[in-house]
Design a protein around this motif. Structure first.
Motif, short mmCIF file in Angstrom:
data_model
loop_
_atom_site.label_atom_id
_atom_site.label_comp_id
_atom_site.label_asym_id
_atom_site.label_seq_id
_atom_site.Cartn_x
_atom_site.Cartn_y
_atom_site.Cartn_z
N ASP A 26 44.32 44.27 35.47
CA ASP A 26 45.18 43.98 34.32
C ASP A 26 44.30 43.88 33.07
N SER A 27 44.88 43.49 31.96
CA SER A 27 44.14 43.44 30.70
C SER A 27 43.07 42.35 30.67
N ASN A 28 43.08 41.45 31.65
CA ASN A 28 42.05 40.41 31.75
C ASN A 28 40.90 40.84 32.66
N ALA A 29 40.95 42.09 33.13
CA ALA A 29 39.92 42.68 33.99
C ALA A 29 39.85 42.03 35.37
N HIS A 30 40.98 41.48 35.82
CA HIS A 30 41.05 41.04 37.21
C HIS A 30 42.33 41.60 37.83
N ALA A 68 45.80 42.54 38.96
CA ALA A 68 47.15 42.30 38.43
C ALA A 68 48.06 41.80 39.55
N GLU A 128 39.78 34.89 41.82
CA GLU A 128 39.87 36.22 41.22
C GLU A 128 39.20 37.30 42.08
N ARG A 158 37.62 41.23 41.09
CA ARG A 158 37.25 42.09 39.97
C ARG A 158 36.97 43.49 40.49
#
Length: 151
Positions: free
Chosen positions: A17-21, A23, A68, A70
């Protein structure tokens, strides 16, 4: 002997996702992938679903997040039976996603049934699916569910 089904996966670019983890929808997609791998490994292929004109339908998804993932992280994904009706028309499955260090990252619990694709009505699954469920480990909180069929 019943056992937890597991398979190795990896976080891909498409899962971020846009948080780089990972989605939230990526977990749902991977959970479906693990379930279909389970049926394939249990000698119930996608071609058999097509031949019998039956398919799983999800009635509810729940996701619990713990840690998370990544990009390019290794994932060990598991599948266990969390609930089943006596006629196997209603099921609840639990996927767990573990990081390489063995820590639980997320849990997906789905509740569903089986759809007759010709009649577009809920039905009982064929014996091959019932056997597959019997081979799957049950969660600690496993419960007998009500049938999906109208009585």
């Amino acid at each position: 002997m019943s056992e937890i089904f597991s398979c190795a996966l990896q976080v891909g670019w498409e899962h971020l996702d846009s948080n780089a983890h990972m989605a939230n929808t990526a977990y749902l997609d991977l959970a479906v992938n693990v379930r279909m791998r389970f049926f394939q490994a249990s000698d119930f292929s996608l071609q058999e679903f097509e031949r019998l004109r039956i398919g799983p339908v999800v009635r509810r998804d729940e996701i619990d997040y713990y840690r998370e993932f990544r990009l390019l992280d290794a994932i060990n994904a598991t599948l266990a039976l969390d609930g089943l009706s006596d006629d196997a028309s209603h099921f609840r499955l639990r996927n767990e996603f573990f990081r390489a260090d063995g820590r639980l990252a997320a849990r997906v619990t789905i509740s569903g049934g089986w759809l007759d694709l010709n009649l577009r009505k809920l039905t009982t699954p064929p014996e091959g699916i019932v056997r597959a469920y019997a081979s799957l480990a049950r969660t600690e909180g496993f419960e007998v569910l009500k049938s999906s069929l109208k009585q």
